[in-house]
Scaffold this active site. Structure first.
Site, mmCIF file in Angstrom:
data_model
loop_
_atom_site.group_PDB
_atom_site.id
_atom_site.type_symbol
_atom_site.label_atom_id
_atom_site.label_comp_id
_atom_site.label_asym_id
_atom_site.label_seq_id
_atom_site.Cartn_x
_atom_site.Cartn_y
_atom_site.Cartn_z
ATOM 1 C CG HIS A 1 -1.873 -1.065 1.368
ATOM 2 N ND1 HIS A 1 -1.730 -2.105 2.257
ATOM 3 C CD2 HIS A 1 -3.030 -1.291 0.702
ATOM 4 C CE1 HIS A 1 -2.759 -2.923 2.143
ATOM 5 N NE2 HIS A 1 -3.563 -2.458 1.206
ATOM 6 N N GLY B 1 -3.375 -1.437 -6.985
ATOM 7 C CA GLY B 1 -2.302 -2.403 -7.172
ATOM 8 C C GLY B 1 -2.678 -3.494 -8.175
#
Ligand code: PAF
Length: 274
Positions: free
Chosen positions: A33, A144
């Site tokens: 993250h 992502g």
């Protein structure tokens, strides 16, 4: 870095900004993250992370209740990654009434792979991401590649609704042995953690075999069997076209191997482009 919990506070905090870059998360953050936040940083004029464990994308038997809520630790990590603003609404702030209006993605993209094993998952994701986009009104959003199918669903969402948002893909971050970083890795025992890398190794092997000319169907069946033999319960191990996640036709070269498998009680997913 400022943390806000309500929509009016969020709007006020963003009022002077024209081009927010947002990283939507469910918290319980790891280096994956933080890499997305660092990637977001140069894109906009303010970097926003959202933290919201979205009930809509969990099936009744899944880990919604035990999903770790770690706001303080998350905030410290976000601050060190250069985040400017965290939006962390309580559930009754973001869903003050049951969210009966939903965003239903194209079943061709959303009912396969993850969507086959987690029915309704991408409706939950598309709905909360649409709502987050309306709250933050970002110019950029970073997701992502670890959640490859999610990224494709969100790209299609933004394209078909003509949302003025550029979707940016972040590379999957991996541990030293190659295991893709995931919030759910924390559920693994020490023995499972040592075994977990086998998923990415299997995907790598699939890519190598397909590149060497082995039949895709055979590669998929062998990958499933190899993991099963090691004690995994794979849901799927497949080779797909990158852009629409459909089965490749002869001559398609832009491919991705995607896999999901349970190791003990923990379900892991991963993918590798090749
Ligand atoms: O990838 C995630 O963490 C979630 O699916 C997302 C995009 C934050 C939506 O809840």
């Amino acid at each position: 870095m400022r943390i806000v919990h309500t929509l009016p506070e969020l709007r006020e905090a963003l009022s002077a900004h024209r081009a927010p870059a947002v990283v939507p998360t469910m918290g319980n953050l790891h280096a994956g993250h933080l890499a997305l936040v660092k990637q977001a940083k140069p894109l906009g004029d303010v970097t926003v992370a959202s933290i919201f464990v979205n009930r809509l994308q969990f099936l009744p038997h899944e880990d919604f209740d035990r999903y770790p809520r770690t706001l303080q630790a998350d905030a410290a990590q976000l601050e060190s990654a250069g985040c400017d603003l965290v939006f962390a609404p309580a559930e009754d702030e973001f869903y003050p009434e049951p969210q009966t209006f939903k965003v239903h993605p194209d079943p061709k993209l959303a009912d396969i792979l993850e969507g086959q094993f987690r029915p309704g998952f991408f409706t939950g994701v598309a709905t909360v991401v649409t709502k987050l986009f309306m709250a933050v009104q970002p110019r950029f959003a970073v997701f992502g590649k670890k959640d490859y199918q999610q990224l494709m669903v969100i790209r299609q969402l933004v394209r078909q609704f003509a949302m003025p948002i550029t979707i940016v893909a972040g590379e999957t971050q991996r541990a030293d042995d190659g295991l893709a970083l995931s919030s759910r890795n924390g559920y693994l025992s020490a023995a499972e953690r040592a075994e977990a890398v086998q998923l990415s190794l299997a995907l790598k092997r699939m890519g190598e075999q397909v590149r060497a000319g082995v039949d895709v169907g055979r590669v998929e069946v062998e990958a499933m069997a190899a993991l099963e033999q090691r004690g995994w319960k794979p849901d799927y191990m497949v080779v797909r076209r990158r852009d629409d996640l459909q089965a490749p036709a002869a001559g398609d070269t832009s491919l991705v191997a995607l896999g999901a498998a349970k190791l003990g009680a923990t379900r892991l997913i991963d993918n590798l482009e090749f």
